[in-house]
Design a protein around this motif. Structure first.
Motif: not given
Length: 301
Positions: A97-98, A102, A104, A106-107, A110, A202, A205, A209
């Motif tokens: 995630a960092n 990545v 939106e 995929s975030s 996660i 997340l 943001p 972050k």
């Protein structure tokens, strides 16, 4: 000194009774294979046997206690390694995630996974076994971790206590039979608070972050090390219990051997005594029968 008919009868009756007692005693010994079947057989030997029986009983109880503790340890190891795997997954997801690339979508995935892993970790630490919370110390009817979702952000606190339940495993030794969430997490709930902060970040943001996710990653690292340290202690205790179980088994074997030395019957010797007692009884009965058929003792002289 003159012996009267009544005195002679009493003497012979007593002699035959004694022979019968001895015959019955030897017959019981042969039947059981033991020299000592009652306290009167050998008071000193009986006391030694009682002491040995106590030693055996205690050692067997200690062995049973050890088995129970090891069974609990196996349960704790399963749950601790499960949390360890969850923390590793959290760590990997936070690293992912960092990553600035990545997207939106995929975030969002996660975030869902992190929320699920957080709940699984809480559920594991608040696990019950036989109706009691296993990570709550001696306060087994309180949750190990209390979640207060009435606050924003959600707050966490330790329930139960950090005390251990000790189980006796030898005459002069005992072993704690439980592990607590407080010792497993080294008195800190940062894993959950930093994870919640990372999930919130997340979702919305900010420029912080990297710092917020970095703190959660560091906390996950520290939590994993703490869990593995607890597992290491568990393993060392388990090995100690193995050694103590061997000692208890040796104590039982030694006591059983001594018991055999004290109480094992020599069948050949017992057979000789039985024959002698039966011959004595028959002789006494024969003499007594002759006396009873004579008008006086002087008739037999």
């Amino acid at each position: 000194m003159r012996i009267t008919d009544s005195q002679f009868t009493t003497m012979m009756t007593r002699a035959m009774m004694n022979s019968n007692v001895e015959i019955n005693r030897v017959a019981e010994q042969i039947a059981t294979g033991n020299k000592i079947n009652s306290l009167s057989d050998d008071p000193s030997g009986s006391m030694k046997l009682l002491s040995l029986d106590k030693t055996i009983s205690s050692a067997e109880q200690y062995s049973s206690n050890i088995s129970n503790v090891q069974s609990k340890y196996s349960e704790y190891e399963t749950y601790l390694m499960s949390v360890n795997d969850l923390v590793l997954d959290v760590h990997d997801l936070l690293l992912q995630a960092n990553n600035a690339t990545v997207g939106e979508e995929s975030s969002g995935g996660i975030i869902a996974e992190l929320e699920s892993l957080r709940q699984q970790a809480l559920d594991t630490f608040n696990k019950k076994s036989d109706g009691i919370y296993i990570f709550s110390g001696t306060d087994v009817y309180s949750e190990a971790i209390i979640v207060d979702d009435s606050t924003d952000p959600v707050s966490y606190s330790f329930g139960g206590n950090a005390d251990h339940r000790n189980t006796k495993i030898s005459e002069d030794g005992s072993m704690n039979s439980n592990f607590t969430v407080q010792e497993t997490l080294q008195g800190s709930l940062d894993f959950f608070t930093t994870l919640d902060a990372a999930i919130a970040e997340l979702k919305n943001p900010t420029e912080n972050k990297n710092a917020i996710l970095g703190a959660a990653i560091d906390s996950a690292d520290a939590t994993q090390k703490s869990i593995l340290n607890t597992v290491t202690i568990l393993g060392a205790n388990y090995n100690s219990l193995d050694r103590m179980a061997v000692n208890n088994a040796d104590a039982v074997l030694y006591a059983e051997t001594v018991k055999t030395d004290i109480n094992a019957l020599d069948y050949a010797e017992a057979s000789v005594r039985l024959t002698e007692s039966m011959n004595t009884l028959q002789a006494s009965q024969s003499v007594f029968a002759k006396v009873m058929t004579s008008s006086s003792l002087f008739d037999l002289m």
